[in-house]
Design a protein around this motif. Structure first.
Motif, PDB file in Angstrom:
ATOM      1  N   UNK A  80      95.735  68.294  62.658  1.00 38.69           N
ATOM      2  CA  UNK A  80      96.699  67.837  63.663  1.00 38.69           C
ATOM      3  C   UNK A  80      97.374  66.512  63.291  1.00 38.69           C
ATOM      4  N   UNK A  81      96.605  65.541  62.855  1.00 38.24           N
ATOM      5  CA  UNK A  81      97.169  64.208  62.608  1.00 38.24           C
ATOM      6  C   UNK A  81      97.980  64.123  61.322  1.00 38.24           C
ATOM      7  N   UNK A  82      97.480  64.734  60.262  1.00 34.60           N
ATOM      8  CA  UNK A  82      98.132  64.609  58.957  1.00 34.60           C
ATOM      9  C   UNK A  82      99.075  65.771  58.645  1.00 34.60           C
ATOM     10  N   UNK A  83      98.587  66.992  58.828  1.00 33.03           N
ATOM     11  CA  UNK A  83      99.377  68.148  58.430  1.00 33.03           C
ATOM     12  C   UNK A  83     100.470  68.489  59.445  1.00 33.03           C
ATOM     13  N   UNK A  84     100.089  68.637  60.713  1.00 28.04           N
ATOM     14  CA  UNK A  84     101.067  69.020  61.733  1.00 28.04           C
ATOM     15  C   UNK A  84     101.831  67.836  62.318  1.00 28.04           C
ATOM     16  N   UNK A  85     101.323  66.634  62.072  1.00 24.94           N
ATOM     17  CA  UNK A  85     101.942  65.411  62.630  1.00 24.94           C
ATOM     18  C   UNK A  85     102.006  65.484  64.156  1.00 24.94           C
TER      19      UNK A  85
END
Length: 93
Positions: A80-85
């Protein structure tokens, strides 16, 4: 094992960041498990509530160790934090 295009994109993202192959395999495992637990809904359709529910399931129904829960949380936090922003925010409700 065949993988979805989405998981292949996540895998590529992990590799680009230079993470270890073991981390890659572990994160993909937990992300896949999370998606299947939520009846194959796409992660963009879910958020913090589903993550909290999943982690609760791991603790109460699957009886996994605290460290295993942390690893699953790290995988989902990366997703969620890095890949999907799409930061999950505070998970302690």
């Amino acid at each position: 094992m065949a993988s979805s295009p989405f998981l292949n994109e996540v895998r590529t993202s992990i590799r680009v960041r230079g993470m270890s192959i073991r981390t890659e395999k572990t994160y993909i495992y937990w992300i896949r498990f999370f998606i299947r637990y939520n009846h194959c809904r796409h992660p963009t359709e879910m958020g913090a509530a589903e993550v909290v529910d999943f982690l609760g399931h791991l603790a109460t129904e699957r009886n996994v160790a605290v460290n295993t829960q942390r690893i699953a949380l790290n995988a989902l936090a990366y997703l969620y934090n890095q890949f999907l922003k799409q930061p999950l925010g505070d998970l302690e409700s």
